[in-house]
Structures are given as structure tokens and as C-alpha cells.
Design an enzyme around this catalytic site. Structure first.
Site, PDB file in Angstrom:
ATOM      1  N   THR A  71       0.626  -1.072  -0.045  1.00  0.00           N
ATOM      2  CA  THR A  71      -0.019  -0.030   0.003  1.00  0.00           C
ATOM      3  C   THR A  71       0.820   1.118  -0.159  1.00  0.00           C
ATOM      4  OG1 THR A  71      -1.601  -1.094   1.260  1.00  0.00           O
ATOM      5  CG2 THR A  71      -1.853   1.349   1.300  1.00  0.00           C
ATOM      6  N   TYR A 110       2.245 -11.993   4.684  1.00  0.00           N
ATOM      7  CA  TYR A 110       1.217 -11.552   3.802  1.00  0.00           C
ATOM      8  C   TYR A 110       0.965 -12.368   2.797  1.00  0.00           C
ATOM      9  CZ  TYR A 110      -1.431  -7.696   1.319  1.00  0.00           C
ATOM     10  OH  TYR A 110      -2.486  -6.939   0.707  1.00  0.00           O
ATOM     11  N   LYS A 126      -0.952 -11.923   7.418  1.00  0.00           N
ATOM     12  CA  LYS A 126      -2.000 -10.934   7.067  1.00  0.00           C
ATOM     13  C   LYS A 126      -2.839 -11.662   5.867  1.00  0.00           C
ATOM     14  CE  LYS A 126      -2.638  -6.767   4.523  1.00  0.00           C
ATOM     15  NZ  LYS A 126      -1.884  -5.456   3.850  1.00  0.00           N
ATOM     16  N   VAL A 182      -5.195  -5.567   9.141  1.00  0.00           N
ATOM     17  CA  VAL A 182      -4.112  -4.685   8.774  1.00  0.00           C
ATOM     18  C   VAL A 182      -4.825  -3.966   7.618  1.00  0.00           C
ATOM     19  CG1 VAL A 182      -1.706  -4.408   7.694  1.00  0.00           C
ATOM     20  CG2 VAL A 182      -2.235  -6.334   9.248  1.00  0.00           C
TER      21      VAL A 182
END
EC number: 4.3.3.7
Length: 300
Positions: A46, A135, A163, A205
Site C-alpha cells: 500500500t 502477507y 495478514k 491490517v
């Protein structure tokens, strides 16, 4: 070695020339901390990590930790699809006084499950004193980290959380059921936060927490405190806003709203494009009369 329930996958502010806007960084961090974030992922996907240089990433780790201090965990995004590079930048990140590591599944390369195990093992061994969050996001990385592989990884002492953005609740439930009690499972998709917590997950998250942090935090806390009906009401109210944060490729929508709040500019780095004026207008309609839902009626 545990993280808190609400972590924000923080955007990286840029100016119109594409340079990091260092002056905007402190107001952004302070805004996130003031609206409920207890952890910040810095230079993650991100944060447009594929477009950041090594020096930029390390400087971001240091500066965000300097601003946040002990008020929030600062988690360095060091994962790439190059194991050797991921290992090297993880080693360098340790010296930046950060609190944890996040490593995404290797994108494009489509490694085998065994390949991913060895990839994450090397990343974890590069920061033995820090907790590592994996992730898993098959929609972007093509590969899915299977539960069997993740369970095998829990034998590595500092791999402590995941995540999860697979959207597969059978898989997520299996991971929660069979990992050690200390292992934390976070939603990597804002709209899945409450469903994930309902099967035993930790929190999120989040991307939406940039502009709805108080509401995300309240929703999570209400559920954790034994008030699922209140949490569900907030979830339903937040859902259109969560979805709007991905109306164009992320993080452009969130950056557009943060610009409306006067915190950062909307600029992204190519190949991502910033929102157009028409797109900002469309997004503002979703968030009208303001970027955050009123929660006073949920307060004790």
C-alpha cells in the site's frame, strides 16, 4: 512479540514531482495514531513499495519510527519476489529500530510451497529478534500460501502472524484452529475484518483506517469486548466506504481522500495514477457528510 488489533498499511506521501513528501509524513502518522491505529506498516505494498528505492525504504523506516516512538508498532515492509534482496533489506531494517517485519508472498515468480517456505525462512532469519508477519494475497501475487506451509513456518520462532487476503474462510479457519495460541491472524481485506474475527482472528491490517480509523477501531473493540451486534452495525455502515477505498487501484482512492482532509497530496508513482477530479467527486459522495461515521451512540 504480539501486535495490536488495528494496524494501518500506511501510504507513502509523494509530491507532484514523484519525490517522497517528507513534510507530509509527520501529520499523516499523527493522524493515524490519533484515529486508532496501534501499528503502522511502512513501505508495504500500500506504500507503493515496488517503486521505492532501498535508501527511500530505510529512510522511511527510520523517520516513521522517530515520529511514532513507542505509541505504535512500526512494521517494515521488506518482502519482494527476490529472496536475496528481501533478506538483505530485512537485515538493514533491523538497524532502523523498527518493531517488526512484514513480508509478502513472492509475486510473479509463482514459487512452489517449498520455495515460499525457504523464502520466508531466510527473511525471518535475517531479523531473528523481531516478529515477522507473512502477507498472503493470491489475487495480487498469483500464489496462495497454503495452510500446511504456513503451519510448517510456525516452527520458525519469530514468524508470529499472517495478514490473510485470500478471502477463503475455510483456509483462514484452518489456520486459526491449528496454529499456536500466540499466532495472530489478521484480515488483509477491510470488509473481511469482522467475519475473520468471528472465527477467531485478531484484527486487521487496514487501508480504510486512513480515513475511518476511529470507526474501524470501535468496530474491532466492540466485537472483542463482547458486543457483536454493535460491531455488526458498524461493519454494515462502513462497508460502502471500505469498498470505495478500492474504486481504482489502491492506494489512489485513499490518497485522494487524505488530500481532501488536507494531510497529503493525491500523487502516486507510475504505473499507478492519481484520482481525477471526477473520481474525487464520486468518492466524496460516498463519504458525505464527512470521512468518518459518528460513533457517539456506541460509547458507554
Amino acid at each position: 512479540m504480539e501486535f495490536d488489533r488495528l494496524i494501518t498499511a500506511m501510504v507513502t506521501p509523494f509530491d507532484s514531482s514523484g519525490a517522497i513528501d517528507w513534510e507530509a509524513l509527520e501529520p499523516l502518522v499523527e493522524h493515524l495514531l490519533a484515529t486508532g491505529s496501534k501499528g503502522l506498516v511502512v513501505a508495504g505494498t500500500t506504500g507503493e513499495s515496488p517503486t521505492l528505492s532501498t535508501d527511500e525504504k530505510l529512510a522511511l523506516f527510520r523517520r516513521v519510527k522517530e515520529i511514532a516512538g513507542t505509541r505504535a508498532a512500526v512494521i517494515a515492509g521488506t518482502g519482494t519476489n527476490d529472496t536475496a534482496y528481501s533478506e538483505q533489506i530485512t537485515q538493514k531494517a533491523v538497524s532502523c529500530d523498527i518493531d517488526g517485519i512484514m513480508a509478502v508472498t513472492p509475486y510473479y515468480s509463482k514459487p512452489s510451497q517449498e520455495g515460499m517456505y525457504h523464502h520466508f525462512k531466510r527473511v525471518a532469519e535475517a531479523a531473528p529478534s523481531l516478529p515477522v508477519m507473512i502477507y498472503n494475497i493470491p489475487g495480487r501475487c498469483i500464489v496462495n500460501l497454503e495452510p500446511k506451509t504456513l503451519l510448517h513456518m510456525t516452527g520458525i520462532s519469530n514468524i508470529r502472524s499472517v495478514k490473510e487476503a485470500s478471502g477463503d474462510f475455510d483456509q483462514i479457519s484452518h489456520v486459526i484452529e491449528h496454529t499456536p495460541d500466540y499466532f495472530q491472524v489478521y484480515s488483509g481485506d477491510d470488509s473481511s475484518t469482522l467475519p475473520l474475527m468471528s472465527v477467531g482472528g485478531t484484527g486487521a491490517v487496514s487501508v480504510a483506517s486512513h480515513i475511518a480509523g476511529r470507526e474501524m477501531s470501535t468496530m474491532i473493540d466492540r466485537f472483542a469486548d463482547g458486543n457483536p451486534a454493535q460491531a455488526a452495525s458498524l461493519h454494515r455502515s462502513l462497508l460502502p466506504k471500505m469498498k470505495a477505498c478500492f474504486m481504482t487501484p489502491s492506494p489512489a482512492p485513499v490518497k485522494g481522500m487524505l488530500e481532501q482532509l488536507g494531510l497529503i497530496s493525491r500523487y502516486t508513482r507510475a504505473p499507478l495514477l492519481p484520482l481525477t477530479g471526477a473520481e474525487v467527486t464520486q468518492l466524496k459522495k460516498t463519504f458525505d457528510p464527512g470521512p468518518e461515521i459518528k460513533t457517539e451512540h456506541f460509547e458507554p
